[in-house]
Design a protein around this motif. Structure first.
Motif, PDB file in Angstrom:
ATOM      1  N   ASP B  87      37.352   9.190  65.151  1.00  0.00           N
ATOM      2  CA  ASP B  87      36.231   8.689  66.140  1.00  0.00           C
ATOM      3  C   ASP B  87      35.160   7.885  65.228  1.00  0.00           C
ATOM      4  N   VAL B  88      35.238   6.497  64.955  1.00  0.00           N
ATOM      5  CA  VAL B  88      34.239   5.900  63.948  1.00  0.00           C
ATOM      6  C   VAL B  88      32.958   5.882  64.844  1.00  0.00           C
ATOM      7  N   ASN B  89      32.605   5.743  66.059  1.00  0.00           N
ATOM      8  CA  ASN B  89      31.481   5.958  66.681  1.00  0.00           C
ATOM      9  C   ASN B  89      30.729   7.285  66.639  1.00  0.00           C
ATOM     10  N   LEU B  90      31.575   8.191  66.693  1.00  0.00           N
ATOM     11  CA  LEU B  90      31.157   9.625  66.522  1.00  0.00           C
ATOM     12  C   LEU B  90      30.490   9.652  65.126  1.00  0.00           C
ATOM     13  N   ALA B  91      31.398   9.267  64.050  1.00  0.00           N
ATOM     14  CA  ALA B  91      31.255   9.605  62.570  1.00  0.00           C
ATOM     15  C   ALA B  91      29.730   8.724  62.403  1.00  0.00           C
ATOM     16  N   MET B  92      29.648   7.570  63.061  1.00  0.00           N
ATOM     17  CA  MET B  92      28.197   6.953  62.724  1.00  0.00           C
ATOM     18  C   MET B  92      26.906   7.670  63.308  1.00  0.00           C
ATOM     19  N   GLN B  93      27.118   8.875  64.083  1.00  0.00           N
ATOM     20  CA  GLN B  93      25.975   9.442  64.507  1.00  0.00           C
ATOM     21  C   GLN B  93      25.371  10.370  63.581  1.00  0.00           C
ATOM     22  N   GLU B  94      24.115  10.265  63.644  1.00  0.00           N
ATOM     23  CA  GLU B  94      23.450  11.191  62.496  1.00  0.00           C
ATOM     24  C   GLU B  94      23.716  12.721  62.824  1.00  0.00           C
ATOM     25  N   GLY B  95      24.091  13.307  61.769  1.00  0.00           N
ATOM     26  CA  GLY B  95      24.287  14.834  62.032  1.00  0.00           C
ATOM     27  C   GLY B  95      25.586  15.300  62.415  1.00  0.00           C
ATOM     28  N   TYR B  96      26.500  14.296  62.587  1.00  0.00           N
ATOM     29  CA  TYR B  96      27.951  14.500  63.032  1.00  0.00           C
ATOM     30  C   TYR B  96      28.763  14.684  61.674  1.00  0.00           C
ATOM     31  N   SER B  97      29.375  15.772  61.584  1.00  0.00           N
ATOM     32  CA  SER B  97      30.009  15.969  60.268  1.00  0.00           C
ATOM     33  C   SER B  97      31.226  16.571  60.164  1.00  0.00           C
ATOM     34  N   THR B  98      32.466  16.182  59.706  1.00  0.00           N
ATOM     35  CA  THR B  98      33.605  17.065  59.635  1.00  0.00           C
ATOM     36  C   THR B  98      33.842  17.728  58.179  1.00  0.00           C
ATOM     37  N   ALA B  99      32.936  17.550  57.536  1.00  0.00           N
ATOM     38  CA  ALA B  99      33.108  18.280  56.116  1.00  0.00           C
ATOM     39  C   ALA B  99      33.094  19.947  56.058  1.00  0.00           C
ATOM     40  N   PRO B 100      33.972  20.323  55.292  1.00  0.00           N
ATOM     41  CA  PRO B 100      33.993  22.144  55.249  1.00  0.00           C
ATOM     42  C   PRO B 100      32.683  22.458  55.077  1.00  0.00           C
ATOM     43  N   ASP B 101      32.362  23.628  55.349  1.00  0.00           N
ATOM     44  CA  ASP B 101      31.263  24.371  54.845  1.00  0.00           C
ATOM     45  C   ASP B 101      30.737  24.308  53.237  1.00  0.00           C
ATOM     46  N   ASN B 102      31.877  24.541  52.552  1.00  0.00           N
ATOM     47  CA  ASN B 102      31.627  24.826  51.269  1.00  0.00           C
ATOM     48  C   ASN B 102      31.039  23.349  50.506  1.00  0.00           C
ATOM     49  N   ILE B 103      31.414  22.263  51.383  1.00  0.00           N
ATOM     50  CA  ILE B 103      30.512  20.964  51.055  1.00  0.00           C
ATOM     51  C   ILE B 103      29.220  20.827  51.195  1.00  0.00           C
ATOM     52  N   ARG B 104      28.698  21.538  52.480  1.00  0.00           N
ATOM     53  CA  ARG B 104      27.544  21.784  52.690  1.00  0.00           C
ATOM     54  C   ARG B 104      26.420  22.487  51.771  1.00  0.00           C
ATOM     55  N   SER B 105      27.241  23.515  50.949  1.00  0.00           N
ATOM     56  CA  SER B 105      26.614  24.249  49.908  1.00  0.00           C
ATOM     57  C   SER B 105      26.190  23.466  48.728  1.00  0.00           C
ATOM     58  N   LEU B 106      27.172  22.350  48.784  1.00  0.00           N
ATOM     59  CA  LEU B 106      26.938  21.519  47.681  1.00  0.00           C
ATOM     60  C   LEU B 106      25.703  20.463  47.912  1.00  0.00           C
ATOM     61  N   GLY B 107      25.352  20.391  49.098  1.00  0.00           N
ATOM     62  CA  GLY B 107      24.021  19.396  49.363  1.00  0.00           C
ATOM     63  C   GLY B 107      24.543  18.294  50.127  1.00  0.00           C
ATOM     64  N   PHE B 108      25.810  18.216  50.639  1.00  0.00           N
ATOM     65  CA  PHE B 108      26.356  17.081  51.472  1.00  0.00           C
ATOM     66  C   PHE B 108      27.094  17.529  52.484  1.00  0.00           C
ATOM     67  N   GLY B 109      27.610  16.658  53.374  1.00  0.00           N
ATOM     68  CA  GLY B 109      28.194  17.094  54.799  1.00  0.00           C
ATOM     69  C   GLY B 109      27.015  17.185  56.009  1.00  0.00           C
ATOM     70  N   ALA B 110      26.016  16.647  55.804  1.00  0.00           N
ATOM     71  CA  ALA B 110      25.033  16.767  56.890  1.00  0.00           C
ATOM     72  C   ALA B 110      25.160  15.707  57.926  1.00  0.00           C
ATOM     73  N   GLY B 111      26.136  15.015  58.054  1.00  0.00           N
ATOM     74  CA  GLY B 111      26.451  13.987  58.646  1.00  0.00           C
ATOM     75  C   GLY B 111      25.694  12.787  58.724  1.00  0.00           C
ATOM     76  N   MET B 112      25.058  12.565  57.389  1.00  0.00           N
ATOM     77  CA  MET B 112      24.297  11.382  57.315  1.00  0.00           C
ATOM     78  C   MET B 112      24.685  10.292  56.407  1.00  0.00           C
ATOM     79  N   GLY B 113      26.354  10.561  55.721  1.00  0.00           N
ATOM     80  CA  GLY B 113      26.920   9.534  54.984  1.00  0.00           C
ATOM     81  C   GLY B 113      26.930   8.134  55.508  1.00  0.00           C
ATOM     82  N   LEU B 114      27.647   8.257  56.568  1.00  0.00           N
ATOM     83  CA  LEU B 114      27.967   6.715  57.190  1.00  0.00           C
ATOM     84  C   LEU B 114      26.510   6.378  57.905  1.00  0.00           C
ATOM     85  N   PRO B 115      25.858   7.059  58.299  1.00  0.00           N
ATOM     86  CA  PRO B 115      24.483   6.368  58.796  1.00  0.00           C
ATOM     87  C   PRO B 115      23.681   5.934  57.820  1.00  0.00           C
ATOM     88  N   ASN B 116      23.603   6.576  56.423  1.00  0.00           N
ATOM     89  CA  ASN B 116      22.855   6.068  55.162  1.00  0.00           C
ATOM     90  C   ASN B 116      23.549   4.709  54.902  1.00  0.00           C
TER      91      ASN B 116
END
Lengths: 112, 143
Positions: B87-116
């Motif tokens: 769902d591209v529209n959902l992915a464009m929302q700030e804060g929405y992420s499907t990244a796994p938790d281990n990615i968040r521990s690396l500093g990404f996956g906050a749902g800011m990639g596409l919005p940025n």
């Protein structure tokens, strides 16, 4: 505030060339989420983070930032140090938490 | 450089190495500096491309990055054969992420990639098919 003054206020260990210490920065951004840094930080900001991987240097480099402060007593890895030198980014390490480090810098006039 | 024949640069984005993620963006940044583009423009391009590269590594095991440069426009095309975006529209929302938790521990996956990427580009096109892959095209116009 110069990087030298930041280091003094945070009682920090410094990894930088002498001329980097005179760089004068206008503000700061603190986060462990690099995407938030990429969204909100400015090139005249110093980056405060407790994250410890090579992407903190890449993130700072992409934004043309010149200094990273590693908080909570964490130690920069050799990989981080090497990448920082390559990209002319000064590294500071402080034992303080992000909250305290931010408070001390703000108190000193940074970002005000 | 002429308008008709853009300079083309190709990079392979290695999907198996999070540590090296961003290397293509570093090279593009260096190249654009050598060409004398404005630092603000270069910053926008390198941040947006860096987010795209990180996404390719996190979600798609890497892919291809192509950069086309003319004095009037810089185009960055990121192509992967990953899982696609449901769902591209959902992915464009700030804060929405499907990244796994281990990615968040690396500093990404906050749902800011596409919005940025949208924030820093002048034009963003997302062409994604679930199970086939994603192609992202970003255009940047010098001020």
């Amino acid at each position: 505030m110069t990087i030298r003054e930041m280091a003094e206020r945070l009682e920090a260990t410094v990894y930088a060339e002498p001329d980097q210490l005179d760089i004068d920065l206008k503000g700061a951004f603190g986060s462990d989420m690099m995407s938030d840094v990429l969204a909100f930080a400015d090139d005249r900001d110093v980056l405060l983070t407790g994250l410890l991987n090579s992407q903190i240097v890449r993130t700072a480099h992409m934004l043309d930032m010149s200094c990273i402060i590693i908080v909570r007593g964490k130690k920069a890895t050799e990989e981080i140090k090497t990448l920082a030198v390559e990209n002319h980014i000064a590294l500071l390490e402080t034992k303080m938490t992000m909250y305290e480090a931010s408070g001390r810098l703000y108190e000193g006039g940074l970002g005000r | 450089m002429t308008e008709n024949e853009p300079l083309h640069f190709h990079y392979d984005v290695d999907g198996n190495n999070f540590t090296s993620a961003g290397e293509a963006s570093v090279q593009v940044k260096r190249m654009l500096r050598q060409m004398g583009f404005h630092p603000d423009l270069i910053r926008r391009i390198s941040v947006a491309m860096y987010e795209g590269e990180i996404n390719m590594v996190i979600h798609a095991k890497g892919g291809d990055a192509d950069v086309y440069v003319t004095p009037e426009c810089i185009t960055v095309v990121l192509k992967d054969v990953g899982p696609g975006i449901k769902d591209v529209n959902l992915a464009m929302q700030e804060g929405y992420s499907t990244a796994p938790d281990n990615i968040r521990s690396l500093g990404f996956g906050a749902g800011m990639g596409l919005p940025n990427m949208k924030r820093y580009s002048d034009e963003l096109k997302i062409d994604s098919v679930v199970g086939v892959g994603t192609t992202i095209e970003m255009k940047f116009l010098p001020a």
